[in-house]
Each structure stands twice: as C-alpha cells, then as structure tokens.
Design an enzyme around this catalytic site. Structure first.
Site, PDB file in Angstrom:
ATOM      1  N   ASP A  52      37.368  39.032  37.314  1.00 38.59           N
ATOM      2  CA  ASP A  52      37.354  37.571  37.273  1.00 38.59           C
ATOM      3  C   ASP A  52      37.980  37.017  35.991  1.00 38.59           C
ATOM      4  O   ASP A  52      37.592  35.952  35.509  1.00 38.59           O
ATOM      5  CB  ASP A  52      35.915  37.037  37.450  1.00 38.59           C
ATOM      6  CG  ASP A  52      35.272  37.616  38.686  1.00 38.59           C
ATOM      7  OD1 ASP A  52      35.936  37.605  39.726  1.00 38.59           O
ATOM      8  OD2 ASP A  52      34.137  38.118  38.597  1.00 38.59           O
TER       9      ASP A  52
ATOM     10  N   HIS B 259      41.114  36.688  44.330  1.00 42.67           N
ATOM     11  CA  HIS B 259      42.156  36.168  43.434  1.00 42.67           C
ATOM     12  C   HIS B 259      42.534  34.771  43.898  1.00 42.67           C
ATOM     13  O   HIS B 259      43.043  34.597  44.996  1.00 42.67           O
ATOM     14  CB  HIS B 259      43.386  37.084  43.458  1.00 42.67           C
ATOM     15  CG  HIS B 259      43.099  38.457  42.920  1.00 42.67           C
ATOM     16  ND1 HIS B 259      43.995  39.489  42.955  1.00 42.67           N
ATOM     17  CD2 HIS B 259      41.995  38.958  42.310  1.00 42.67           C
ATOM     18  CE1 HIS B 259      43.460  40.557  42.395  1.00 42.67           C
ATOM     19  NE2 HIS B 259      42.253  40.270  42.011  1.00 42.67           N
TER      20      HIS B 259
HETATM   21  P1  IMP Z   1      32.069  46.999  44.839  1.00 43.52           P
HETATM   22  O1  IMP Z   1      33.434  46.980  44.263  1.00 43.52           O
HETATM   23  O2  IMP Z   1      31.869  45.987  45.940  1.00 43.52           O
HETATM   24  O3  IMP Z   1      31.624  48.381  45.234  1.00 43.52           O
HETATM   25  O4  IMP Z   1      31.049  46.554  43.676  1.00 43.52           O
HETATM   26  C1  IMP Z   1      30.846  47.341  42.506  1.00 43.52           C
HETATM   27  C2  IMP Z   1      30.714  46.458  41.280  1.00 43.52           C
HETATM   28  O5  IMP Z   1      31.982  45.859  40.995  1.00 43.52           O
HETATM   29  C3  IMP Z   1      29.737  45.292  41.431  1.00 43.52           C
HETATM   30  O6  IMP Z   1      29.130  45.068  40.163  1.00 43.52           O
HETATM   31  C4  IMP Z   1      30.632  44.122  41.782  1.00 43.52           C
HETATM   32  O7  IMP Z   1      30.050  42.900  41.403  1.00 43.52           O
HETATM   33  C5  IMP Z   1      31.858  44.435  40.939  1.00 43.52           C
HETATM   34  N1  IMP Z   1      33.097  43.864  41.484  1.00 43.52           N
HETATM   35  C6  IMP Z   1      33.812  44.314  42.536  1.00 43.52           C
HETATM   36  N2  IMP Z   1      34.909  43.568  42.718  1.00 43.52           N
HETATM   37  C7  IMP Z   1      34.913  42.632  41.762  1.00 43.52           C
HETATM   38  C8  IMP Z   1      35.825  41.586  41.410  1.00 43.52           C
HETATM   39  O8  IMP Z   1      36.883  41.368  42.027  1.00 43.52           O
HETATM   40  N3  IMP Z   1      35.464  40.813  40.351  1.00 43.52           N
HETATM   41  C9  IMP Z   1      34.344  41.065  39.646  1.00 43.52           C
HETATM   42  N4  IMP Z   1      33.488  42.039  39.914  1.00 43.52           N
HETATM   43  C10 IMP Z   1      33.762  42.819  40.972  1.00 43.52           C
END
Ligand code: IMP
Length: 462
Positions: free
Chosen positions: A7, A35
């Site tokens: 982010d 995004h």
């Molecule tokens: P996952 O990628 O859904 O498996 O989540 C794993 C960790 O990555 C969690 O803490 C999510 O909040 C974080 N996360 C995944 N994608 C994003 C993103 O695009 N922005 C911020 N955090 C993310």
C-alpha cells in the site's frame, strides 16, 4: 516494487511511467493486491491487471510467478472495459502461472486467520504448486492446463473443493455449485489470453521492447526475506521479477523502490515502528479487521482528530494518522496500521534489491506531525536490543518484536504541499528531509507524491 508492507501507492506511479513503455508486467501475487489508478476522474482499483491499463498502446502481461483467479480477473476486465478502456486485445498471461482454485479460498479462509491474509487463497495456491502431486492427489492447476483442457482442470478443482469443504467442515459456508460455476465460466473465458510461448517476455525484450515490471505487495511481505508467518505467498523482490519473467539480470536498469512517508501494515505482523505497538495491532485486527472501518472511526472519532493527533499516547496518534491519510485497505477495507518511517527496514530492502531510485509517496501527510508530540518528523534509523545496537536485520518475528526502534525527529513543516508542482516550491525543511533520506538510504529520490491526484507528483533533481 514496494519496500515496506504494501500500500505504498505504486499504482499511480506505474500508471504514469507506463506511457513510455511497451509492456507492463505484473510479476507476483494475485487478487490480494489493490493498485488504484485514476481514469477520467474515476478511481479504478486493479487487483490482478497490470497498472498500465490507461495507455491503449501498452501491452499487459501477467507473468509466471503470479497466481490467477480466473473469475475475478474476468470481472476486473469487464469493470475496466466498462470505463472505455480496452484490455482484451492486449493482455497475455504466462502459461506457467498457477491458478487459484475455489478449494484454495476455502483453505485460506479456514486456516489463515492467524496471519490475517486477504482470504484470496494466495498462499494455498503457491503451496499447492510446490507440492507437485499427481493423479488423484493433484492439488495445483496451471494456466496452461486451463488453456489445453478446461474440463480436466474443472474435475481436479471440483474434487479438491469437495475434499477441503469436508476437511474443514465448511460446507455450510460455501456454495459449491456457485463457486464451481464461476470458476468454470472464468476459466473458459480466460483460455484465449494464455500464451503458448514460454519465453514471450524474454523475446520481446530482445526485440527491443521496453518492459516495466510491476511488483505487488512489498518486500516486507516477501515469502523468503520477510519474517514468517506474517508474509505473503509470493516472492516480491528483484529476484522474483527475474524469475517470473525469465529476463536476464542485465535487462534490469532502473530498480525503483516505492516508499510511503508514513508506512502502514495490514493484517497481523511485527512492525517495530508502529504507533501504539501491540495495542494498535490488536485494535486494527479486531474481528479479523472488520470492526474499525473508515465509517466506524469517522463516527467514533470524527470530532476528535486534532486532539488524537496531539496526544502523548501513540495509539491515539496512530488513529488520527490513519483517519487523516484515509488508510483503509483497497482490497479488504481493513484499517491499516500506521507507523514512523523506518529507514532501518528500508535499507534492508534497498540492499537486498539493489534499489537505485526511490519514489516517496504521501510526503504532504508529514505535515500533520508538526501538530503531534514529535513537533517534527519521526524517523527510525537504528534498532537496539537490550540497549545495544542491532547490526543485522532480524530474520524472525520474535527477533523483530524484540527490537527497540530508535526514533530520531527531523525538522518538520507546516505548509500544505498538496498544490505544489515543482521542487522550487517545497519548504526548505521538506527538502532537507528528502536529502536526509537519500543520504541514509544511498538511493536517489526522483519523485515524491504530495496528494492523491495524478498530477500531485513532483519530479526531483536533488
Ligand atoms: P495474503 O497475501 O492474502 O496471503 O496475505 C498475507 C499478508 O500479506 C497479510 O498480512 C495481508 O494483509 C498482506 N497483504 C497481501 N497483499 C497485500 C497488499 O497488496 N497490500 C498490503 N498488504 C497485503
């Protein structure tokens, strides 16, 4: 690539840079990303499509280290095309990418609450691919399988879904027929985008095309170089960009890291510079992150933001910073956890990825700190443990939780930067701050963001 925990605001920069490239490539992750870019005044939240959609001449590519959710991708294409942008004629997908199956979402939802994933089945899809099981035990499907035999792929997905629903006793929560129906329709529609050439990008580069490789998530969530378990399923860094595209190392010239001046994290995970520490993490993640939404906080704290900003309690400062910066998840709407700019952590990412250029977003938001207890900009430049300098970046969650971040306050500014268009307008303290970050990271800051608008960016030559 993002250098913190996601982010950072990469989408807008990629949108801007894309104009001078031939192909924009998403190289990792899947629908977990969000995004945002603007098109004719409309905000588009892209999850799987590369952020080059605004430029009709730019080809779009989803590379091999991504995991693709077919139904969501097709929905996203329809959404983007409803705004007058054509995607269908310029999107290609690597035949090596793994497909997120309905069963992966069931497993993610049932098991990953401890991390606070986005419940998009991301980690499960990557894990399934690594397992390499075959026959009745087969867990993974690649895009090439969808391209060549969509019915065979559906049979695998249906069997996996039934097994996992039974294993997690989750039959009541999910509608099998709807999930499978969406999956099949999406997969069938996706077939035509899947490339036959395994080296399409390598060859495009050799033919002289300019490629912009777009990372999702951020290096702090990297599956190898982040602290397990609070990481994402993919690799995020420059290493992943090469792996995903099969481009040779010498093809990568500019290695741009995007950094948010006030970093945030969503989900669980160690975050040494977080305002309010563990209490803030628990608060943000209450009810899986669904409780303290933007609307909830506005209703509860809307009248007190200035008071919270000036509070001695960093937990309260964090709430004010989140509200002022509108820091709520683009994909999940969860409250993001803000903290101080952590140069120790950024330096780790810079070093690991050979970052030679930085874009810093939300520099205008730093102004709020002048009204905080810091009366200037808080920056972490060292970790200590039991009072002693910590030389190496901690590699475990326990190690990260044990560090005492050392906060240094830089001179702040009170001016509103959001209308400024040129470096010459910036207040001297803001410029000094930028110089300071450059000096401490060894990477040139070539762009800063001073507001959410497409034009609210300043190119720097300092
Ligand atoms: P996952 O990628 O859904 O498996 O989540 C794993 C960790 O990555 C969690 O803490 C999510 O909040 C974080 N996360 C995944 N994608 C994003 C993103 O695009 N922005 C911020 N955090 C993310």
């Amino acid at each position: 690539m993002g250098l913190q925990h996601g982010d950072e605001g990469k989408g807008r920069f990629i949108d801007e840079l894309a104009a001078t490239y031939n192909i924009v490539v998403r190289y990792n992750g899947g629908a977990n990303a969000g995004h945002t870019i603007k098109h004719n005044g409309v905000t588009l939240a892209l999850h799987q499509l590369p952020s080059g959609v605004n430029h009709p001449h730019v080809q779009l590519y989803i590379a091999s280290h991504c995991v693709v959710n077919p139904a969501k991708l097709m929905q996203e294409i329809r959404e983007v095309e409803s705004h007058g942008l054509s995607v269908r004629n310029r999107l290609r997908i690597s035949p090596f990418a793994s497909v997120v199956q309905p069963s992966h979402i069931v497993v993610d939802s049932a098991t990953m609450g401890g991390i606070g994933t986005t419940k998009n089945g991301i980690g499960v899809a990557y894990a399934a691919a690594k397992m390499r099981l075959e026959g009745d035990r087969r867990l993974d499907i690649r895009t090439a399988d969808i391209r060549d035999d969509v019915h065979g792929a559906m049979a695998i997905a249906r069997r996996n879904l039934e097994i996992e629903l039974e294993r997690y006793n989750a039959g009541g929560e999910f509608d099998v027929e709807q999930m499978m129906g969406d999956f099949e329709r999406g997969s069938t529609e996706m077939q035509r985008f899947i490339d036959t050439d395994p080296l399409a990008l390598t060859r495009a580069w050799r033919r002289g095309n300019r490629l912009l490789l777009e990372g999702a998530q951020a290096f702090g969530l990297d599956n190898t170089y982040g602290a397990t378990p609070d990481i994402t399923g993919s690799n995020v860094g420059v290493q992943a960009a090469l792996l995903s595209t099969a481009l040779p190392p010498e093809s990568v010239g500019r290695r741009i890291g995007v950094v948010k001046a006030i970093p945030t994290r969503v989900g669980y995970g160690a975050f040494p510079s977080e305002f309010g520490g563990a209490r803030a993490e628990e608060y943000a993640m209450e009810n899986g992150g669904t409780l303290h939404t933007a609307d909830w906080e506005l209703e509860r704290y809307g009248q007190q933001v200035e008071e919270l900003l000036a509070s001695d309690d960093e937990f309260e400062l964090g709430i004010a910073i989140r509200m002022r910066g509108n820091e709520y998840g683009a994909t999940t709407k969860r409250p993001r956890r803000p903290g101080a700019l952590d140069l120790r952590h950024i330096n780790y990412a810079v070093e690991a990825n050979g970052i030679n250029e930085l874009f810093v977003t939300k520099v205008d938001c730093l102004r709020d700190f002048s009204r905080s207890k810091f009366e200037g900009i808080p920056v972490v430049n060292e970790y200590r443990r039991n009072g002693h300098h910590v030389d190496h970046m901690p590699t475990t969650k326990a190690g990260l939780l044990a560090v005492e971040p050392q906060v240094h306050v830089c001179d702040g500014f009170t001016e509103d930067l959001s209308g400024m268009l040129d470096q010459s307008e910036l207040p001297p303290t803001a410029l000094r701050f930028i110089h300071d970050v450059q000096r401490r990271t060894g990477a040139r800051i070539s762009k800063i963001g001073v507001g959410p608008g497409r034009e609210q960016m300043i190119n720097l030559s300092v």
